[in-house]
Design an enzyme around this catalytic site. Structure first.
Site, PDB file in Angstrom:
ATOM      1  N   LYS A  54      -2.983  -1.040  -1.305  1.00  0.00           N
ATOM      2  CA  LYS A  54      -3.197  -1.586   0.041  1.00  0.00           C
ATOM      3  C   LYS A  54      -3.055  -0.451   1.051  1.00  0.00           C
ATOM      4  CE  LYS A  54      -1.306  -5.396   2.926  1.00  0.00           C
ATOM      5  NZ  LYS A  54      -0.198  -6.371   3.010  1.00  0.00           N
ATOM      6  N   SER A  86      -2.048 -10.923   4.207  1.00  0.00           N
ATOM      7  CA  SER A  86      -2.764  -9.745   4.656  1.00  0.00           C
ATOM      8  C   SER A  86      -3.308  -8.869   3.525  1.00  0.00           C
ATOM      9  CB  SER A  86      -1.846  -8.890   5.539  1.00  0.00           C
ATOM     10  OG  SER A  86      -0.766  -8.390   4.779  1.00  0.00           O
ATOM     11  N   SER A  88       2.023 -12.392   2.289  1.00  0.00           N
ATOM     12  CA  SER A  88       0.863 -11.500   2.255  1.00  0.00           C
ATOM     13  C   SER A  88       0.436 -11.024   0.882  1.00  0.00           C
ATOM     14  CB  SER A  88       1.110 -10.278   3.148  1.00  0.00           C
ATOM     15  OG  SER A  88       0.887 -10.622   4.489  1.00  0.00           O
TER      16      SER A  88
END
Lengths: 479, 485
Positions: B79, B154, B178
């Site tokens: 990420k 996210s 997330s």
């Protein structure tokens, strides 16, 4: 109207740790800009603080030395504000639950013991430094100082006179220096002070409007600024004006304070516990360990110097205000037990040399211009009657930076004191014969001439005559 | 079977047996990305050259036959809120500009040390603030199951990349759901470990008291392998724990007999998509059939979790994001003075959701509001944690839905932040309490979209969470479902 001041002081003491408070960067002073930085103290994305254990130990030392309670679980908090020298946009400090609370500092002033209470001592990181006008119309930022550990030491408003504030500051500095946790250098900013001052009519209880003064870079500045504020506030009130709570800056050149910001425009720092650092738990065993390692502190040592060496309080105060000086004195006394004579040499001649060579700016002098045992030997030669005081002064100068002993210099230069009556009498007779006019004046009752005649005798003996003997024999002869 | 479709444990075994090379595997994954990412848009930055270099090095290490990590030679995605030295890190924000990190996040350094191949950085909601990956300053990521749908957020890029076989596994971060909510949306396994289990050093902070790194994988066995590589104390993170790290793979016994599973009544109320409730209930029945004991439990302060979260998280974020001031890195606007530099740089650099949260957080910490909001929220947070402590006296794990609905349409909730915030209603409490929780696929809805099952464990009991998830996978086939791309 007569007003009295109410003064509280906030001191920021830079701690003498090798590394910064939340990263491993060096705290060394004077390196090129941004040499002592890493992603942590530059506030890069993703970095986290790790508390330097030494900083906590130093804070506990300071707390114990000032009779504070050590908070068993204290909290590091974020103080939020924007400034280019503050890389994270917040300063890690302590707000609620500082590491030390409710202490006091005592000192003697005008024959009485004065106690100033401490509200708190907390740990925090220093900010960096903005450098303006060095690079065209832009400003530069040096983050070497960002993350250097500080203690903020906050007093209660317990001081009622400028000289109390000065004495408090000097006492506090001496304590920190004895603990070897701060070098106490105000000019270099490692010992900084903000003052809170209000005035009130003498005899009243209610506190007046508090004014904070910043930018006090020397003891003199602190004292001058307080004096100025007392007068300014008193005059404002006398003129029917009113005071607003505000922060004022001391202007060193104009010798005045000027308004910086008022309470209305004060920052809202939005303090909250730093989620990157767990509550700091200080176990009892650690406090005990630190307590056991505390050195004898200035107040205790001052008392002992009076009791053990019979020194007047003035001497004891001067000798103990610095740990290295007090250590020096005791090393000398061990060799030659004439405390008062040694004290005189130290606070007189030695202090002058230290000041000339700026050695007094060091926290702890390790290399003395004249090591203690050799000063002791010099005083010993005087006490043994081998040299007189005047010769000793000249030998003192020669001893500086020399590896000779006092005895060697005396022997080499033939400076032994002349004490045998025969030689002294011969010298006196010569002087009297050559100064008939002065002898007459003396006999006519002019005592002052006596000193002149002694001087002539000393001159005739190249200063080596025993002055006491000269006095005795001369008095005899002039009868 | 295509190489890119392998799980981590399958790939690792094939590499070890020298059936395939890391170069072949990495090339297959990069080709898969090339073939699909114009549609999925999971990656913000690709690291083709360094990935191939790492693959070659991994092959050399594999050839030596030395004992090595199961991650050796395996292509992973990270990420884009993890700092990667020498590889652009954006956090999906314009404010970071072309930020080139000077150091690796601890989690990334551990992957590198294990010999993993990092293929690229995946998309996310800017500063990990969001539940749909639509808040990326660059572009939204699409759900591989239905390109008109959000992948969740996210960590939407990592979830989509795993689901689309654009990597073998990925790293995500989870502050309020997330990892788990996008895992549910994309039909993959996402684990948020206990707060403190994995170092946060080098991940771009959103809410420091809740941020946690975790694996996003194709199955639970992979999750155990990846967590094993990440877990442990880090001297650079004071909030990381010294708690002993378990052997997570050894914990996967398939056994749930007599395990006590708590089902919180507060999690099965209005607002849930019927197919979600049906699939979760079905999964619970399955556990019961396997010998687990089902207990209805109560988590009475659940209804306050979203409010508490949006006070605590935004307060911390408002402070954490102060460092993006245009001074030392990232975007700096041309301006006439210091104040304008701050204002314009931050105005141009931050997106609207980030600004909204900075404002909320600044407000709740302000003088006069601190007690009413921040302090009160911290007190309620303690009550929420106590709810779980009490519940765990009666059960070993808690099972809930991961999200109230399956993936919604791109653009559906962007104009209503509150609706968006409710996507995390089942995941947020777990971050407030600092517990470990995993989401795994447990069904498909009428639109053929994955449904997530959440398994919550006791502090530092990831082993039991993984065991329960793995036992479910052994009995079902949901984790093997793949989107058609």
């Amino acid at each position: 109207m007569n007003y009295e001041p109410v003064i509280g002081l906030e001191v920021h003491a830079q701690l003498l740790t090798a590394s910064k408070i939340f990263c491993g960067c060096s705290t060394q002073f004077g390196r090129e800009p941004n040499a002592n930085t890493c992603p942590v103290c530059c506030g890069f994305p993703g970095v986290l603080p790790v508390l330097n254990k030494k900083v906590v130990e130093f804070a506990i030392k300071a707390g114990l030395a000032t009779h504070c309670e050590i908070t068993r679980s204290s909290v590091l908090a974020r103080k939020n504000y924007f400034y280019p020298d503050l890389p994270k946009g917040y300063q890690i400090s302590q707000y609620e639950l500082p590491i030390c609370q409710n202490g006091y500092v005592e000192f003697d002033l005008n024959g009485a013991t004065k106690r100033v209470r401490l509200t708190r001592i907390h740990m925090e990181e220093d900010a960096g430094k903005n450098i303006h006008d060095a690079h065209g119309d832009s400003s530069l930022v040096d983050l070497n100082r960002a993350g250097v550990p500080l203690l903020e030491i906050v007093s209660e408003p317990d001081m009622g006179a400028t000289e109390e504030a000065g004495a408090y500051l000097r006492t506090l500095r001496a304590i920190l220096q004895y603990l070897a946790i701060c070098d106490g250098n105000m000019e270099e900013g490692s010992f900084r002070c903000d003052a809170n001052i209000s005035v009130r009519p003498v005899g009243t209880e209610a506190l007046g409007t508090k004014i904070e003064i910043k930018n006090l870079n020397s003891f003199r500045a602190v004292e001058r600024a307080i004096e100025f504020e007392i007068q300014r506030q008193s005059e404002t009130l006398d003129d029917g004006g009113s005071l607003v709570q505000e922060t004022r800056l001391w202007d060193e050149h104009r010798e005045e304070t000027r308004s910086m910001r008022s309470k209305e425009s004060a920052h809202d720092y939005r303090y909250f516990p730093d989620p990157d650092l767990l509550p700091l738990v200080v176990p009892e065993s650690w406090i005990d360990e630190v307590r056991a390692g505390l050195p004898e502190l200035p107040a205790a040592r001052r008392q002992r110097f009076g009791a053990e060496y019979g020194l007047p309080s003035y001497d004891a105060e001067l000798l103990t205000s610095r740990k290295d000086v007090a250590d020096y004195f005791e090393n000398a006394v061990k060799i030659h037990a004439n405390p008062k004579a040694l004290s005189n040499w130290i606070v007189g001649d030695l202090f002058r040399v230290l000041k000339d060579r700026k050695l007094d700016e060091q926290l702890y002098i390790k290399t003395w211009p004249l090591p203690a045992p050799r000063l002791a030997e010099l005083v010993q030669l005087i006490d043994q009657g081998k040299i007189n005081g005047k010769i000793a002064k000249s030998i003192f100068e020669e001893l500086l930076d020399s590896d000779k002993t006092a005895q060697q210099i005396v022997s080499e230069k033939g400076l032994e004191q002349v004490s045998d009556s025969g030689s002294i009498e011969a010298a006196i007779d010569k002087v009297l014969a050559a100064n008939g006019k002065q002898v007459e004046q003396f006999r006519a009752g002019n005592d002052k001439v006596f000193g002149f005649i002694v001087g002539q005798v000393m001159k005739a003996t190249q200063g080596k005559a025993n002055p006491q003997k000269v006095n005795e024999i001369l008095r005899d002869k002039l009868k | 079977m295509s190489l890119f479709a392998l799980t981590l444990h399958e790939a690792s075994e094939k590499l070890r047996r020298r059936e395939i090379s890391s170069v072949e595997l990495t090339e297959a994954v990069l080709q898969r990305i090339a073939a699909t990412d114009d549609r999925v848009r999971a990656y913000l930055t690709l690291a083709r050259d360094s990935a191939m270099e790492q693959a070659k090095q991994a092959d050399a290490r594999l050839a030596s036959g030395q004992p090595s990590s199961p991650l050796l030679g395996v292509p992973l995605a990270v990420k884009d809120n993890f700092l990667t030295q020498g590889l652009r890190t954006t956090c999906a924000s314009k404010i970071l500009g072309d930020f080139m990190p000077p150091y690796d996040a601890t989690a990334v350094a551990k992957l590198r040390a294990a010999g993993a191949v990092i293929v690229g950085k995946t998309n996310l909601d800017e500063f990990a603030m969001g539940s749909s990956a639509e808040n990326s300053a660059f572009f939204p990521t699409c759900n591989p199951w239905n390109l008109q749908r959000i992948p969740g957020g996210s960590s939407g890029g990592s979830a989509a990349a795993v689901a689309a076989d654009q990597c073998i596994a990925a790293l995500g971060t989870d502050t309020g759901g997330s990892i788990r909510q996008p895992a549910a949306c994309c039909g993959v396994v996402g684990l948020k470990p206990t707060y403190g289990r994995v170092s946060r050093y080098g991940i771009i902070a959103f809410a420091s008291s809740m941020d946690q790194v975790g694996p996003m994988t194709k199955d639970t066995r992979d999750s155990a392998l990846l967590l094993q590589a990440l877990a442990g104390h880090d001297p650079a993170d004071s909030t990381s724990s010294n708690h002993a790290v378990a052997d997570y793979s050894a914990a996967l016994t398939g056994e749930v007999k007599n395990l006590r599973i708590g089902v919180p009544k507060e999690y099965f109320v209005g607002g849930m998509q019927p197919e979600v409730e049906k699939s979760v209930r079905e999964a619970i029945r399955q556990f019961e059939q396997a010998g687990a004991k089902i207990e209805e439990i109560s988590l009475p302060h659940t209804e306050y979790a979203v409010a508490v979260y949006y006070i605590v998280a935004t307060a911390e974020a408002s402070s954490n994001l102060a460092r993006y001031d245009g001074m030392r890195f990232g975007h700096r606007a041309d301006a006439k003075d210091l104040t304008e530099t701050y204002m314009i740089s931050r105005d141009e650099g931050f997106g609207s959701e980030v600004k909204r949260r900075i404002m909320l957080g600044t407000y709740v910490l302000s003088a006069g509001y601190y007690d009413a909001y921040y302090l009160k929220a911290q007190r309620v947070r303690r009550l929420i944690k106590e709810d779980f402590d009490n519940a765990f006296k009666r059960c070993d794990v808690i099972v809930t839905p991961t999200a109230p609905t399956t993936a919604f349409k791109i653009g559906e909730k962007t104009s209503d932040p509150l609706q968006m915030y409710l996507s995390d209603i089942y995941t947020i409490s777990i971050n407030l309490a600092g517990l470990p929780a995993l989401s795994l696929p447990c069904g498909l809805d009428n639109n053929n979209l994955p449904i997530g099952l959440q398994i919550i464990g006791k502090h530092f009991d990831e082993a039991t969470v993984l065991r329960v998830a793995d036992s479910y996978e052994q009995e079902t086939n949901w984790h093997n479902q793949k989107p058609k791309l």
